[in-house]
Design an enzyme around this catalytic site. Structure first.
Site, short mmCIF file in Angstrom:
data_model
loop_
_atom_site.label_atom_id
_atom_site.label_comp_id
_atom_site.label_asym_id
_atom_site.label_seq_id
_atom_site.Cartn_x
_atom_site.Cartn_y
_atom_site.Cartn_z
N ARG A 1 0.86 -1.17 0.00
CA ARG A 1 0.00 0.00 0.00
C ARG A 1 0.90 1.23 0.00
NH1 ARG A 1 -3.56 -2.52 -1.65
NH2 ARG A 1 -5.70 -2.76 -0.88
N GLU B 1 -3.98 8.07 -4.83
CA GLU B 1 -4.25 7.41 -6.11
C GLU B 1 -5.51 7.97 -6.73
OE1 GLU B 1 -4.22 3.14 -5.67
OE2 GLU B 1 -2.26 3.13 -4.72
N HIS C 1 -1.60 0.64 -9.86
CA HIS C 1 -2.21 -0.32 -8.93
C HIS C 1 -2.77 -1.52 -9.71
CE1 HIS C 1 -4.01 -0.49 -4.62
NE2 HIS C 1 -3.76 -1.71 -5.07
#
Length: 309
Positions: A227, A256, A275
């Site tokens: 993360r 993000e 991601h």
């Protein structure tokens, strides 16, 4: 009994809701895509990517997150409302492991530079001493759950020397030495690559910060498939700018999407991916298998698989 399972539109981030609905055609419950609070209120369970406060008042018995990480969900509030939460841990070892292998091969063989040169129409041979092989290089995998073990297995197959870090330093297949979390600096100080594969918790937030970057070799590469908040991003940028770190491959970020103003975009020695380390065309089928099993368990009043709340 579970009579209806809802699919939240937010899963569109990873795959169309309709393909998951179709993959759940054999589940022992009605499956609906729920785009309104009224429709949500008719569901016993919900499959989602995002969290919405409306979930708490919808009368849900169960929420399934299509990601492994569930740090966006309020555990205490869910528990207070009697809502069980399950995640998708355990299905990404191969995809994330292959992505990390790809990152390391890019850096070792200079493929990221060649790709940049191609877009600029530049025929350029690398410096004679810049390329190296993964065989004989050391990788430290921080976090040896499903993701970390998937990374370690592939690194071992490539001939790398693999060490790892986890809270209980018991032996792990494909890992030569396992360090406890209290010895993180000792684990990473000799590694050419450090791959982060831990969940985001109070313990792991800011795990890689200024002192950790100082402990690394100056020819080391950081890989983050955990993360974004596991890494102090400003400390990372500082280490890259000062050449205290050779490069980084980042699939996750503090914010993000990664803001356009981030200096990471313009760094030649940084690989940015959105991601997507776990992406696969089979993703929805893997989620469907987890959901189908938990519907069966709910109807049988059994403990749920991957239950975190």
């Amino acid at each position: 009994m579970v009579s209806q399972v809802g699919i939240h539109p937010s899963i569109e981030r990873l795959f169309p809701p309709t393909v998951l609905r179709d993959a759940l055609s054999d589940v022992d419950a009605a499956v609906r895509i729920v785009g309104t609070e009224t429709a949500l209120g008719k569901c016993d369970g919900l499959i989602t990517f995002e969290y919405d406060e409306a979930f708490l008042s919808a009368g849900l018995d169960w929420i399934h997150s299509i990601q492994s990480g569930v740090d966006r969900f309020p555990f205490d509030e869910l528990e207070d409302h009697g809502v069980r939460l399950t995640n998708s841990a355990g299905i990404h070892g191969d995809t994330v492991g292959e992505t990390v292998a790809g990152y390391m091969l890019q850096f070792a063989r200079g493929l990221h530079h060649h790709r940049t040169n191609q877009t600029e129409g530049e025929w350029s041979y690398p410096e004679w001493d810049s390329a190296f092989t993964l065989r004989g290089s050391t990788l430290c995998v921080v976090g040896l759950g499903t993701l970390g073990r998937g990374v370690a297995m592939r690194a071992d197959a490539l001939g790398m020397d693999v060490v790892g870090v986890k809270r209980t330093p018991t032996p792990v297949d494909h890992v030569d030495t396992v360090y406890p979390t209290t010895e993180l600096h000792e684990a990473i100080e000799d590694a050419r690559f450090v791959a982060l594969a831990v969940p985001l918790t109070d313990r792991t937030r800011g795990l890689m910060a200024e002192s950790e970057f100082e402990a690394l070799r100056d020819d080391a590469y950081l890989i983050n498939v955990a993360r974004g908040a596991v890494v102090d991003q400003s400390a990372l940028v500082g280490a890259l700018r000062s050449e205290a770190l050779a490069g980084a491959a980042l699939d996750v970020f503090e914010t993000e999407p990664l803001p356009a103003a981030s200096p990471l975009w313009g760094m030649e020695n940084v690989v940015v991916t959105p991601h997507t380390a776990a992406a696969t065309h089979e993703y929805h089928r893997r989620i469907a298998a987890l959901v189908q099993e938990n519907v069966r368990r709910l109807n049988g009043e059994e403990e749920l698989a991957n239950q975190v709340v």
